[in-house]
Write an enzyme that holds these catalytic residues in place. Structure first.
Site: not given
Ligand code: UT7
Length: 333
Positions: A289, A118, A259
């Site tokens: 992204n 990125c 980004h």
């Molecule tokens: O471009 C390179 C750099 N990349 C980035 O900057 C990405 C950085 N990370 C992020 O943007 C975020 O961490 C994400 C958008 C990828 C994820 O968001 P989050 O708030 O960190 O969610 P999480 O991974 O902590 O997941 C929270 C919950 C989980 O369920 P439980 O364990 O709390 O029951 C996941 O399983 O959300 C669940 N989850 C989803 N639910 C519905 C994860 N993906 C999804 C989804 N739909 N697509």
């Protein structure tokens, strides 16, 4: 040469390209266990563009490059170096920049790829501007282009809702007014943390095999939460470093073009820099992204909307796999 006599390196033309096909959150909710509400509130993304199966990263890069050339009032033959930032090359080799070179008919013009995920576009801007400053080249075509849909696991809801395809391009060359153009950049990397965002197989560490395909190791693997935390810190520090080095303060920045990975990351940076969200250009709702394409796509959009004026300070700031991070400071000419 004193600072005041160094010729400025400016962006002479900007172009972008996004595939026609749009994939909405609603459609994704029929593919994996997710919802429009989760995707919008956790990321800010509403839709993303997806390339046709026969549409390559170089095709998208060429489309953006042609628009950048037209906007610069230049011919393809004016370009004397091509750099393509991408993590989704047409093939592992040759460089995607060589496909771009051939499609633009630029025989013998040197061409190479930049692999910084990125942060790739900003890494390429830094290299290109310094190569022009050193007198080695006159006009460099810098492209950020990605077909992330080709390395996305469409059965993994934690990643497939995030990414999209597209390309942006700029033509760099010498300007006239000292003190304008690309004022400087700040690059960083931390390879020790590579595992939180990588594509495990298909390289020399783990060549492609039936096992790697079956294990889904040719797709993006990301620990989103860990990436999120490091991204906020690294982007804040990188942005502050480049602003301070040039004797500016954040309130002097007209547009921060970050980004486009997650609205919540962008909002956290807005708070930490104390620059209001009204001065951040955000378009990830429409594109998701797009890795190295995200900043030039957003820049092109802001420029086409007539929002960038002479004298405006622009700050580009990025974070991605590597880990890598980068910032670029520009005074618009
Ligand atoms: O471009 C390179 C750099 N990349 C980035 O900057 C990405 C950085 N990370 C992020 O943007 C975020 O961490 C994400 C958008 C990828 C994820 O968001 P989050 O708030 O960190 O969610 P999480 O991974 O902590 O997941 C929270 C919950 C989980 O369920 P439980 O364990 O709390 O029951 C996941 O399983 O959300 C669940 N989850 C989803 N639910 C519905 C994860 N993906 C999804 C989804 N739909 N697509």
């Amino acid at each position: 040469m004193s600072a005041s006599t160094v010729p400025p390196i400016i962006i002479k033309g900007i172009g972008s390209y996004a595939p026609q096909r749009i994939l909405t959150n609603e459609e994704l909710s029929h593919m994996v266990d997710t919802s429009d509400e989760w995707i919008r509130t956790r990321t800010g993304i509403r839709q993303r563009h997806i390339a046709r199966p026969d549409e390559t990263t170089s095709d998208m890069g060429v489309a953006a490059a042609r628009e950048a050339l037209a906007n610069a009032g230049l011919q393809a033959s004016d370009i004397d170096l091509i750099i393509v930032a991408t993590i989704t090359p047409d093939m592992p080799f040759p460089a995607t920049a060589c496909f771009v070179q051939a499609k633009l008919g630029l025989h013998n013009v040197p061409a190479f790829d930049m692999s910084a995920a990125c942060s790739g576009f900003l890494y390429a801007l830094d290299v290109a501007s310094n190569m022009i400053r050193a007198g080695a080249y006159r006009h460099i075509l810098v492209i950020g282009a990605e077909k992330l849909s080709s390395i996305t696991n469409w059965e993994d809801r934690t990643t497939c809702v995030l990414f999209g395809d597209g390309a942006g391009a700029v033509i760099l060359g010498k300007g006239e007014e000292p003190g304008t153009g690309i004022l400087g950049g700040s690059l960083g990397a931390d390879g020790e943390e590579y595992a939180i965002l990588h594509l495990p197989a298909g390289g020399s560490a783990k060549p492609a095999s039936i096992q790697t395909v079956e294990a889904g190791e040719h797709f993006i693997h990301m620990q989103g939460n860990s990436v999120f935390k490091i991204a906020v810190r690294a982007m804040e520090q990188s942005a502050k470093a480049v602003i301070e080095r040039h004797g500016l303060t954040p309130d002097k920045i007209r547009w921060v073009i970050p980004h486009q990975a997650n609205n919540r990351i962008i909002e956290a940076i807005s708070q930490r820099l104390d620059v209001g969200m009204d001065r951040f250009w955000v378009n990830l709702d429409n594109y998701g992204n797009t890795s190295s394409a995200s900043i030039p796509l957003a820049l092109a959009e802001a420029w086409k909307a007539g929002k960038i004026q002479k004298g405006d300070h622009l700050l580009f700031v990025s974070f991605g796999a590597g880990l890598t991070w980068a910032s670029t400071l520009i005074k618009w000419q």
